[in-house]
Scaffold this motif. Structure first.
Motif, short mmCIF file in Angstrom:
data_model
loop_
_atom_site.label_atom_id
_atom_site.label_comp_id
_atom_site.label_asym_id
_atom_site.label_seq_id
_atom_site.Cartn_x
_atom_site.Cartn_y
_atom_site.Cartn_z
N SER A 126 -48.76 -26.70 100.07
CA SER A 126 -49.39 -25.58 99.61
C SER A 126 -48.41 -24.69 98.55
CB SER A 126 -49.80 -24.40 100.69
OG SER A 126 -50.27 -23.50 99.99
N THR A 127 -48.65 -24.52 97.27
CA THR A 127 -47.99 -23.99 96.20
C THR A 127 -48.50 -23.08 95.40
OG1 THR A 127 -46.83 -26.45 96.15
CG2 THR A 127 -46.27 -24.96 94.21
N GLY A 128 -48.02 -21.83 95.60
CA GLY A 128 -48.39 -21.04 94.68
C GLY A 128 -47.74 -20.95 93.15
N TYR A 129 -48.62 -21.21 92.23
CA TYR A 129 -48.27 -21.56 90.80
C TYR A 129 -48.59 -20.33 89.94
CZ TYR A 129 -48.37 -24.60 86.64
OH TYR A 129 -48.11 -25.40 85.29
N ILE A 130 -47.38 -19.92 89.41
CA ILE A 130 -47.43 -18.67 88.66
C ILE A 130 -47.00 -18.94 87.27
CG2 ILE A 130 -46.61 -16.23 88.46
CD1 ILE A 130 -45.91 -16.35 91.40
N LEU A 131 -47.91 -18.68 86.39
CA LEU A 131 -47.57 -19.02 84.95
C LEU A 131 -47.10 -17.65 84.31
CD1 LEU A 131 -48.01 -21.03 82.53
CD2 LEU A 131 -50.40 -19.86 82.13
N ILE A 132 -45.96 -17.90 83.67
CA ILE A 132 -45.38 -16.72 83.07
C ILE A 132 -45.19 -17.04 81.38
CG2 ILE A 132 -43.08 -15.53 82.67
CD1 ILE A 132 -44.24 -15.42 85.47
N GLU A 133 -45.40 -15.93 80.62
CA GLU A 133 -45.73 -15.92 79.12
C GLU A 133 -44.44 -16.56 78.68
OE1 GLU A 133 -45.06 -14.90 75.36
OE2 GLU A 133 -44.12 -13.52 76.79
N SER A 134 -44.56 -17.27 77.48
CA SER A 134 -43.39 -18.16 77.13
C SER A 134 -43.40 -18.00 75.70
CB SER A 134 -43.59 -19.68 77.79
OG SER A 134 -44.68 -20.23 77.12
N GLY A 135 -44.03 -17.21 75.05
CA GLY A 135 -43.89 -17.20 73.52
C GLY A 135 -44.73 -18.12 72.64
N THR A 136 -45.67 -18.89 73.33
CA THR A 136 -46.63 -19.43 72.88
C THR A 136 -47.75 -19.97 73.70
OG1 THR A 136 -47.13 -21.65 71.55
CG2 THR A 136 -45.60 -21.85 73.51
N GLU A 137 -48.97 -20.37 73.39
CA GLU A 137 -49.96 -20.69 74.25
C GLU A 137 -49.81 -22.23 74.61
OE1 GLU A 137 -54.94 -20.42 74.28
OE2 GLU A 137 -53.87 -22.02 73.04
N THR A 138 -49.73 -22.27 76.00
CA THR A 138 -49.40 -23.45 76.76
C THR A 138 -50.60 -24.24 77.12
OG1 THR A 138 -48.83 -22.73 78.99
CG2 THR A 138 -47.12 -22.80 77.37
N ALA A 139 -50.68 -25.41 77.36
CA ALA A 139 -51.46 -26.10 77.79
C ALA A 139 -52.15 -25.72 79.19
CB ALA A 139 -50.91 -27.79 78.13
N VAL A 140 -51.44 -25.28 79.85
CA VAL A 140 -51.73 -24.64 81.34
C VAL A 140 -52.61 -23.52 80.82
CG1 VAL A 140 -51.41 -23.43 83.64
CG2 VAL A 140 -49.94 -25.35 82.73
N GLU A 141 -52.34 -22.62 80.04
CA GLU A 141 -53.13 -21.47 79.79
C GLU A 141 -54.58 -21.89 78.93
OE1 GLU A 141 -52.80 -17.30 76.84
OE2 GLU A 141 -50.90 -19.00 76.93
N ARG A 142 -54.41 -22.77 78.12
CA ARG A 142 -55.57 -23.38 77.44
C ARG A 142 -56.42 -23.91 78.33
NH1 ARG A 142 -52.70 -26.04 74.42
NH2 ARG A 142 -53.44 -28.21 75.23
N PRO A 148 -51.01 -15.69 81.13
CA PRO A 148 -49.65 -15.52 82.01
C PRO A 148 -49.37 -14.30 82.22
CG PRO A 148 -49.38 -16.22 79.68
CD PRO A 148 -50.95 -16.14 79.65
N ILE A 149 -48.57 -14.19 83.14
CA ILE A 149 -47.79 -12.90 83.30
C ILE A 149 -46.92 -12.51 82.19
CG2 ILE A 149 -46.37 -11.51 85.00
CD1 ILE A 149 -47.75 -13.14 87.45
N ASP A 150 -46.96 -11.13 81.70
CA ASP A 150 -45.98 -10.48 80.95
C ASP A 150 -44.65 -11.19 81.38
OD1 ASP A 150 -44.26 -9.44 79.30
OD2 ASP A 150 -45.66 -7.61 78.99
N ASN A 152 -41.85 -9.72 80.77
CA ASN A 152 -41.16 -8.54 80.81
C ASN A 152 -41.27 -8.05 82.28
OD1 ASN A 152 -39.29 -8.97 78.69
ND2 ASN A 152 -41.05 -8.39 77.42
N ASN A 153 -42.50 -8.30 82.98
CA ASN A 153 -42.98 -7.60 83.92
C ASN A 153 -42.41 -8.23 85.25
OD1 ASN A 153 -44.50 -6.03 85.89
ND2 ASN A 153 -46.43 -5.91 84.62
N HIS A 154 -41.26 -8.18 85.40
CA HIS A 154 -40.87 -8.90 86.63
C HIS A 154 -41.15 -8.40 87.75
CE1 HIS A 154 -36.94 -9.29 83.86
NE2 HIS A 154 -38.08 -9.86 83.37
N LYS A 155 -41.38 -7.16 88.15
CA LYS A 155 -42.12 -6.43 89.33
C LYS A 155 -43.44 -7.11 89.50
CE LYS A 155 -43.21 -2.08 91.42
NZ LYS A 155 -43.26 -0.76 91.46
N TYR A 156 -44.32 -7.34 88.63
CA TYR A 156 -45.63 -7.91 89.00
C TYR A 156 -45.42 -9.65 89.26
CZ TYR A 156 -50.54 -8.55 88.49
OH TYR A 156 -51.80 -8.82 89.02
#
Length: 238
Positions: A126-142, A148-150, A152-156
């Protein structure tokens, strides 16, 4: 095959860093695997991940069979959907896209995968998968149609990882995405690593051996390299 997850836990306890090479079947032809296999065997990789966001599952079993016959490393499925499940692998990262709110990637694909998994001997992690904003739209996002999570929002990001741990995820995976312009921030890796108890995987946007070391030093227990190795199979040559 020994217990893959227990071995990851043992490595974490001993502060031994792990490295996975992610192979996207969409970009691989079975008849052209010889050089790739040789390079993997010469690399410091400890695991092989196989999967992609949009792969339709064609030739997956043949591909894994060829890899297993010549590579003595655990092969874990990294599926985008249930069509990417094969009993030829050793295990599967049973992913939940914690950063998104698309129900297909939170539970629907997982429910549909169960009848397939029950017919296999795959080790299910079981794996919690967390997408982080990376400067472009990635295949996962599309493909997942989630944001993705901002970066700069490390706390979230930490709250999301901790929620995954409370739910029962055995691994947390911070992912910038395939082809990401920017990797997961080191400060985010450190914050999450210091505040969860399960092993932390980090991948996406890592293009050099120094960036691998940076992720390890920041607190990643397992780093994933994909696109950079696909583009240059001599990536690990010194």
């Amino acid at each position: 095959m020994t217990n893959i997850y227990q071995n990851i836990l043992n490595s974490k306890a001993k502060s031994e860093k792990l490295l996975a090479i992610l192979l996207d079947p969409d970009k691989l032809a079975v008849e052209n695997l010889s050089d790739l296999i040789q390079k993997i065997n010469q690399s410091p990789a400890t695991h092989i991940f196989v999967g992609g966001s949009s792969f339709d599952g064609i030739h997956l079993e043949e591909l894994i069979t060829q890899l297993k016959s010549k590579i003595n490393l655990p092969i874990l499925l990294f599926p985008g959907n249930p069509s990417q499940i094969s009993d030829k692998a050793n295990g599967i990262l049973f992913l939940t896209l914690l950063s998104g709110r698309n129900p297909d990637y939170l539970i629907e694909h997982q429910v549909n995968a169960v009848p397939i998994l029950k017919k296999t001997n795959l080790q299910v992690i079981s794996t919690g998968y967390i997408l982080i904003e990376s400067g472009t739209e990635t295949a996962v996002e599309r493909v997942s149609q989630t944001k993705p999570i901002d970066r700069n929002n490390h706390k979230y990001a930490l709250q999301t990882a901790q929620a995954g741990e409370y739910i029962g995820n055995k691994l947390i995976y911070l992912e910038a995405g395939s082809g990401a312009k920017l990797s997961v921030p080191k400060e985010m890796i450190t914050l999450v690593s210091n505040n969860i108890n399960v092993p932390l995987i980090v991948g996406g946007g890592i293009r050099s051996k120094q960036e691998i070391e940076n992720a390890f030093n920041a607190g990643a227990d397992l780093v994933v390299i994909g696109t950079a190795f696909e583009k240059d199979t001599n990536f690990f040559n010194f």
